[in-house]
Write a protein that holds these residues in place. Structure first.
Motif, PDB file in Angstrom:
ATOM      1  N   ILE A   1      36.978  41.621  42.706  1.00 19.35           N
ATOM      2  CA  ILE A   1      38.141  41.050  42.040  1.00 19.35           C
ATOM      3  C   ILE A   1      38.646  42.101  41.055  1.00 19.35           C
ATOM      4  O   ILE A   1      37.969  42.424  40.079  1.00 19.35           O
ATOM      5  CB  ILE A   1      37.794  39.737  41.295  1.00 19.35           C
ATOM      6  N   ALA A   2      39.823  42.638  41.325  1.00 22.59           N
ATOM      7  CA  ALA A   2      40.382  43.707  40.490  1.00 22.59           C
ATOM      8  C   ALA A   2      41.096  43.116  39.276  1.00 22.59           C
ATOM      9  O   ALA A   2      41.620  42.000  39.334  1.00 22.59           O
ATOM     10  CB  ALA A   2      41.354  44.550  41.308  1.00 22.59           C
TER      11      ALA A   2
ATOM     12  N   ARG B   1      32.448  32.864  34.398  1.00 23.10           N
ATOM     13  CA  ARG B   1      32.855  34.123  35.015  1.00 23.10           C
ATOM     14  C   ARG B   1      34.242  34.586  34.586  1.00 23.10           C
ATOM     15  O   ARG B   1      34.706  35.628  35.004  1.00 23.10           O
ATOM     16  CB  ARG B   1      32.832  33.980  36.542  1.00 23.10           C
ATOM     17  N   SER B   2      34.943  33.788  33.799  1.00 25.50           N
ATOM     18  CA  SER B   2      36.288  34.111  33.319  1.00 25.50           C
ATOM     19  C   SER B   2      37.256  34.405  34.460  1.00 25.50           C
ATOM     20  O   SER B   2      38.022  35.357  34.440  1.00 25.50           O
ATOM     21  CB  SER B   2      36.242  35.292  32.335  1.00 25.50           C
ATOM     22  N   MET B   3      37.218  33.533  35.494  1.00 26.82           N
ATOM     23  CA  MET B   3      38.137  33.624  36.634  1.00 26.82           C
ATOM     24  C   MET B   3      38.667  32.231  36.944  1.00 26.82           C
ATOM     25  O   MET B   3      38.011  31.229  36.658  1.00 26.82           O
ATOM     26  CB  MET B   3      37.414  34.174  37.869  1.00 26.82           C
ATOM     27  N   THR B   4      39.851  32.185  37.541  1.00 26.40           N
ATOM     28  CA  THR B   4      40.439  30.902  37.909  1.00 26.40           C
ATOM     29  C   THR B   4      41.333  31.073  39.125  1.00 26.40           C
ATOM     30  O   THR B   4      41.546  32.182  39.600  1.00 26.40           O
ATOM     31  CB  THR B   4      41.217  30.292  36.722  1.00 26.40           C
ATOM     32  N   LEU B   5      41.890  29.954  39.606  1.00 27.20           N
ATOM     33  CA  LEU B   5      42.850  30.004  40.703  1.00 27.20           C
ATOM     34  C   LEU B   5      44.171  30.541  40.176  1.00 27.20           C
ATOM     35  O   LEU B   5      44.663  30.089  39.138  1.00 27.20           O
ATOM     36  CB  LEU B   5      43.074  28.612  41.299  1.00 27.20           C
TER      37      LEU B   5
ATOM     38  N   LEU C   1      40.621  36.115  34.276  1.00 28.22           N
ATOM     39  CA  LEU C   1      41.313  35.739  33.036  1.00 28.22           C
ATOM     40  C   LEU C   1      41.157  36.805  31.959  1.00 28.22           C
ATOM     41  O   LEU C   1      41.975  36.902  31.059  1.00 28.22           O
ATOM     42  CB  LEU C   1      40.757  34.403  32.513  1.00 28.22           C
ATOM     43  N   ASP C   2      40.106  37.597  32.047  1.00 26.74           N
ATOM     44  CA  ASP C   2      39.819  38.567  30.991  1.00 26.74           C
ATOM     45  C   ASP C   2      40.332  39.967  31.306  1.00 26.74           C
ATOM     46  O   ASP C   2      40.142  40.888  30.525  1.00 26.74           O
ATOM     47  CB  ASP C   2      38.319  38.612  30.707  1.00 26.74           C
TER      48      ASP C   2
END
Length: 142
Positions: free
Chosen positions: A35-36, A69-73, A95-96
């Motif tokens: 995930i970039a 994990r500080s990720m979302t859709l 998100l980060d």
């Protein structure tokens, strides 16, 4: 309701529920995916489903992916129409702004299947009056 599903990849994990009464089916990443930063990445699940006519599949974020994990859709909620039969892919964004890695088997989203109304559009000169009218964002205070 029975939800027909097929594997699009032989090693994919089937959708699961952590508890029998959970509303959503957890979808798993079918492959390890980088995930970039600041990029939306489609993460394959290896699963295709046949949403029944009169229903919609909604892809919603897993809170643990955001919190841990500080990720979302990327699109908030994804819509799977009843006519779609391809592999479900989940648009993930960090998100980060940092580089991340989603490992194969990680639970990345939830699939909700809900009944819907398929309204016929009736274009009119005016809409029925309500007390709220066209007062929108922020109209009730913060």
């Amino acid at each position: 309701m029975i939800l027909p599903a097929r594997f699009t990849r032989p090693d994919a994990d089937p959708p699961t529920r952590a508890h029998p009464t959970d509303a959503g089916l957890d979808l798993h990443a079918a492959e390890t995916t980088p995930i970039a930063p600041r990029v939306v990445t489609l993460v394959p699940t290896g699963i295709a489903v046949a949403i029944p006519t009169g229903h919609v599949g909604l892809l919603v974020a897993r809170s643990s992916l955001a919190v841990k994990r500080s990720m979302t859709l990327a699109n908030g909620v994804g819509v799977i129409d009843s006519g779609y039969r391809g592999e479900i892919k989940v648009p993930i964004v960090p998100l980060d702004g940092c580089r991340n890695l989603i490992h194969a088997g990680t639970r990345i989203a939830q699939l909700l299947v809900l009944p819907i109304v398929l309204p016929r559009l009736d274009v009119v000169a005016q809409l029925p009056h309500t007390d709220r009218g066209n007062n929108g964002f922020g109209s009730t205070g913060s």
